[in-house]
Design a protein around this motif. Structure first.
Motif, PDB file in Angstrom:
ATOM      1  N   ASN A 145      25.347  70.490  17.229  1.00 49.53           N
ATOM      2  CA  ASN A 145      25.117  69.127  16.491  1.00 49.53           C
ATOM      3  C   ASN A 145      26.201  68.245  16.381  1.00 49.53           C
ATOM      4  O   ASN A 145      27.053  68.536  15.785  1.00 49.53           O
ATOM      5  CB  ASN A 145      24.041  69.301  15.347  1.00 49.53           C
ATOM      6  N   LEU A 146      26.143  66.943  17.029  1.00 45.49           N
ATOM      7  CA  LEU A 146      27.140  65.910  16.762  1.00 45.49           C
ATOM      8  C   LEU A 146      27.128  65.465  15.394  1.00 45.49           C
ATOM      9  O   LEU A 146      28.403  64.928  15.196  1.00 45.49           O
ATOM     10  CB  LEU A 146      26.946  64.741  17.759  1.00 45.49           C
ATOM     11  N   GLY A 147      26.152  65.477  14.657  1.00 42.57           N
ATOM     12  CA  GLY A 147      26.121  64.866  13.477  1.00 42.57           C
ATOM     13  C   GLY A 147      25.981  63.121  13.572  1.00 42.57           C
ATOM     14  O   GLY A 147      25.782  62.782  14.730  1.00 42.57           O
ATOM     15  N   GLU A 148      25.843  62.737  12.423  1.00 45.03           N
ATOM     16  CA  GLU A 148      25.558  61.117  12.400  1.00 45.03           C
ATOM     17  C   GLU A 148      26.872  60.670  13.167  1.00 45.03           C
ATOM     18  O   GLU A 148      27.967  60.861  12.734  1.00 45.03           O
ATOM     19  CB  GLU A 148      25.498  60.791  11.231  1.00 45.03           C
ATOM     20  N   ASN A 149      26.764  59.883  14.079  1.00 42.04           N
ATOM     21  CA  ASN A 149      27.748  58.863  15.091  1.00 42.04           C
ATOM     22  C   ASN A 149      28.926  59.820  15.329  1.00 42.04           C
ATOM     23  O   ASN A 149      30.128  59.716  15.698  1.00 42.04           O
ATOM     24  CB  ASN A 149      28.278  57.941  14.029  1.00 42.04           C
ATOM     25  N   ALA A 150      28.502  61.121  15.913  1.00 44.00           N
ATOM     26  CA  ALA A 150      29.445  62.086  16.420  1.00 44.00           C
ATOM     27  C   ALA A 150      30.618  62.273  15.424  1.00 44.00           C
ATOM     28  O   ALA A 150      31.791  62.590  16.124  1.00 44.00           O
ATOM     29  CB  ALA A 150      29.770  61.734  17.815  1.00 44.00           C
ATOM     30  N   LYS A 151      30.348  62.422  14.225  1.00 44.59           N
ATOM     31  CA  LYS A 151      31.632  62.299  13.203  1.00 44.59           C
ATOM     32  C   LYS A 151      32.418  63.749  13.842  1.00 44.59           C
ATOM     33  O   LYS A 151      33.567  63.586  13.070  1.00 44.59           O
ATOM     34  CB  LYS A 151      30.999  62.496  11.796  1.00 44.59           C
ATOM     35  N   ILE A 152      31.906  64.679  14.216  1.00 43.02           N
ATOM     36  CA  ILE A 152      33.026  65.856  14.500  1.00 43.02           C
ATOM     37  C   ILE A 152      33.805  65.542  15.637  1.00 43.02           C
ATOM     38  O   ILE A 152      34.986  66.710  15.746  1.00 43.02           O
ATOM     39  CB  ILE A 152      32.134  67.208  14.707  1.00 43.02           C
ATOM     40  N   PHE A 153      33.917  64.361  16.188  1.00 38.84           N
ATOM     41  CA  PHE A 153      34.943  64.158  17.531  1.00 38.84           C
ATOM     42  C   PHE A 153      35.673  62.900  17.093  1.00 38.84           C
ATOM     43  O   PHE A 153      35.149  62.015  16.401  1.00 38.84           O
ATOM     44  CB  PHE A 153      34.107  64.043  18.464  1.00 38.84           C
ATOM     45  N   SER A 154      36.926  63.009  17.734  1.00 37.05           N
ATOM     46  CA  SER A 154      37.867  61.799  17.616  1.00 37.05           C
ATOM     47  C   SER A 154      37.152  60.659  18.467  1.00 37.05           C
ATOM     48  O   SER A 154      36.283  60.774  19.296  1.00 37.05           O
ATOM     49  CB  SER A 154      39.117  61.901  18.323  1.00 37.05           C
ATOM     50  N   GLY A 155      37.726  59.358  18.581  1.00 38.50           N
ATOM     51  CA  GLY A 155      37.366  58.323  19.212  1.00 38.50           C
ATOM     52  C   GLY A 155      37.441  58.452  20.795  1.00 38.50           C
ATOM     53  O   GLY A 155      36.617  58.082  21.646  1.00 38.50           O
ATOM     54  N   GLY A 156      38.321  59.251  20.953  1.00 34.37           N
ATOM     55  CA  GLY A 156      38.717  59.209  22.723  1.00 34.37           C
ATOM     56  C   GLY A 156      37.847  60.389  23.127  1.00 34.37           C
ATOM     57  O   GLY A 156      37.236  60.389  24.040  1.00 34.37           O
ATOM     58  N   GLN A 157      37.464  61.535  22.341  1.00 44.30           N
ATOM     59  CA  GLN A 157      36.569  62.591  22.547  1.00 44.30           C
ATOM     60  C   GLN A 157      35.139  62.029  22.773  1.00 44.30           C
ATOM     61  O   GLN A 157      34.255  62.214  23.613  1.00 44.30           O
ATOM     62  CB  GLN A 157      36.455  63.769  21.733  1.00 44.30           C
ATOM     63  N   LYS A 158      34.685  61.005  21.917  1.00 45.13           N
ATOM     64  CA  LYS A 158      33.450  60.249  21.745  1.00 45.13           C
ATOM     65  C   LYS A 158      33.227  59.502  23.236  1.00 45.13           C
ATOM     66  O   LYS A 158      32.426  59.482  23.895  1.00 45.13           O
ATOM     67  CB  LYS A 158      33.346  59.357  20.691  1.00 45.13           C
TER      68      LYS A 158
ATOM     69  N   LYS B 106      35.185  67.710  33.753  1.00 42.98           N
ATOM     70  CA  LYS B 106      35.657  66.781  34.393  1.00 42.98           C
ATOM     71  C   LYS B 106      36.440  65.673  33.371  1.00 42.98           C
ATOM     72  O   LYS B 106      37.236  65.002  34.002  1.00 42.98           O
ATOM     73  CB  LYS B 106      34.765  66.044  35.479  1.00 42.98           C
ATOM     74  N   VAL B 107      35.652  65.620  32.287  1.00 43.63           N
ATOM     75  CA  VAL B 107      36.149  64.500  31.464  1.00 43.63           C
ATOM     76  C   VAL B 107      37.161  65.316  30.548  1.00 43.63           C
ATOM     77  O   VAL B 107      37.650  64.564  29.286  1.00 43.63           O
ATOM     78  CB  VAL B 107      35.051  63.772  30.588  1.00 43.63           C
ATOM     79  N   ASN B 108      37.564  66.628  30.783  1.00 43.93           N
ATOM     80  CA  ASN B 108      38.453  67.213  29.901  1.00 43.93           C
ATOM     81  C   ASN B 108      38.077  67.530  28.470  1.00 43.93           C
ATOM     82  O   ASN B 108      38.844  67.349  27.484  1.00 43.93           O
ATOM     83  CB  ASN B 108      39.635  66.664  30.054  1.00 43.93           C
ATOM     84  N   LEU B 109      36.945  67.874  28.270  1.00 46.38           N
ATOM     85  CA  LEU B 109      36.303  68.425  27.012  1.00 46.38           C
ATOM     86  C   LEU B 109      35.832  69.745  26.896  1.00 46.38           C
ATOM     87  O   LEU B 109      35.334  70.199  25.780  1.00 46.38           O
ATOM     88  CB  LEU B 109      35.427  67.296  26.625  1.00 46.38           C
ATOM     89  N   LEU B 110      35.338  70.272  28.144  1.00 44.48           N
ATOM     90  CA  LEU B 110      34.692  71.694  28.002  1.00 44.48           C
ATOM     91  C   LEU B 110      35.642  72.603  27.169  1.00 44.48           C
ATOM     92  O   LEU B 110      34.952  73.274  26.509  1.00 44.48           O
ATOM     93  CB  LEU B 110      34.372  72.285  29.541  1.00 44.48           C
ATOM     94  N   ASP B 111      36.793  72.737  27.197  1.00 48.23           N
ATOM     95  CA  ASP B 111      37.622  73.786  26.630  1.00 48.23           C
ATOM     96  C   ASP B 111      37.205  73.532  25.155  1.00 48.23           C
ATOM     97  O   ASP B 111      37.193  74.534  24.205  1.00 48.23           O
ATOM     98  CB  ASP B 111      39.093  73.870  26.987  1.00 48.23           C
ATOM     99  N   VAL B 112      37.355  72.406  24.677  1.00 48.16           N
ATOM    100  CA  VAL B 112      37.250  72.177  23.151  1.00 48.16           C
ATOM    101  C   VAL B 112      35.668  72.436  22.672  1.00 48.16           C
ATOM    102  O   VAL B 112      35.621  73.015  21.684  1.00 48.16           O
ATOM    103  CB  VAL B 112      37.571  70.352  22.674  1.00 48.16           C
ATOM    104  N   ILE B 113      34.958  72.116  23.654  1.00 51.87           N
ATOM    105  CA  ILE B 113      33.332  72.226  23.140  1.00 51.87           C
ATOM    106  C   ILE B 113      33.227  73.733  23.156  1.00 51.87           C
ATOM    107  O   ILE B 113      32.258  74.271  22.410  1.00 51.87           O
ATOM    108  CB  ILE B 113      32.520  71.189  24.057  1.00 51.87           C
ATOM    109  N   GLU B 114      33.460  74.400  24.142  1.00 53.65           N
ATOM    110  CA  GLU B 114      33.171  75.722  24.043  1.00 53.65           C
ATOM    111  C   GLU B 114      33.693  76.775  23.113  1.00 53.65           C
ATOM    112  O   GLU B 114      33.403  77.644  22.822  1.00 53.65           O
ATOM    113  CB  GLU B 114      33.511  76.335  25.506  1.00 53.65           C
TER     114      GLU B 114
END
Length: 180
Positions: free
Chosen positions: A94-107, A77-85
């Protein structure tokens, strides 16, 4: 305006701050600790734990109590499943410290999925689309504006008056004014 008290108001409603005077009412009942499990909150700068994506969305739930299908539904629904899969471990990455693997919009979209995971009765949104591109902003707006049986308090610098909110307020000089 910046510094007018928008985020402070949300922090009071959420129970993160205690007002120095007055009271918070929900359906004409004074707020209490029982209300806070019913509140989903997306802050301007969401915090993440150094854990998996699924554990960040179902924050505080034990692994056996997490509804993995619901997490995937929310990510879609938040348009992230394709990226995460596409990640090696999908929602178990694992997201890592402060979800560093994602952009601000993805966070922001992960934080929205987290807030929706608890099936809130009250949803507090603080600049929830500030880091989103136009396509994802429209997806999130449509998702949030079509929630059923959820009272939504939406704080933004943007003018969303084209949408059919029940009420719209302006905070100026730390005072709340209803806009007509």
């Amino acid at each position: 305006e910046n510094g007018s008290g928008k985020s402070t108001l949300l922090n009071i409603i959420s129970g993160l701050l205690v007002p120095s005077s007055g009271k918070i009412l929900y359906d004409n009942f004074k707020s209490d600790i029982n209300m806070y499990g019913k509140i989903g909150y997306v802050s301007q700068s969401p915090l993440f734990i150094d854990e998996s994506i699924i554990n960040n969305i179902a924050l505080g739930k034990s692994d056996k109590d997490i509804d993995r299908n619901f997490v995937k539904e929310l990510l879609k629904k938040v348009n992230l499943l394709d990226v995460i899969e596409k990640l090696d471990k999908s929602i178990d990455t694992n997201l890592g410290e402060n979800a560093k693997i994602f952009s601000g919009g993805q966070k922001q979209r992960i934080a929205i999925a987290r807030a929706l995971y608890i099936r809130p009765q009250i949803l507090l949104l603080d600049e929830v689309t500030s880091a989103l591109d136009e396509k994802n902003e429209n997806i999130i707006l449509n998702l949030l504006l079509n929630l059923v049986n959820v009272t939504t308090v939406w704080i933004s610098h943007k003018n969303y008056q084209k949408y059919n909110f029940d009420r719209s307020y302006l905070i100026k000089d730390k005072k709340l004014y209803e806009e007509k």
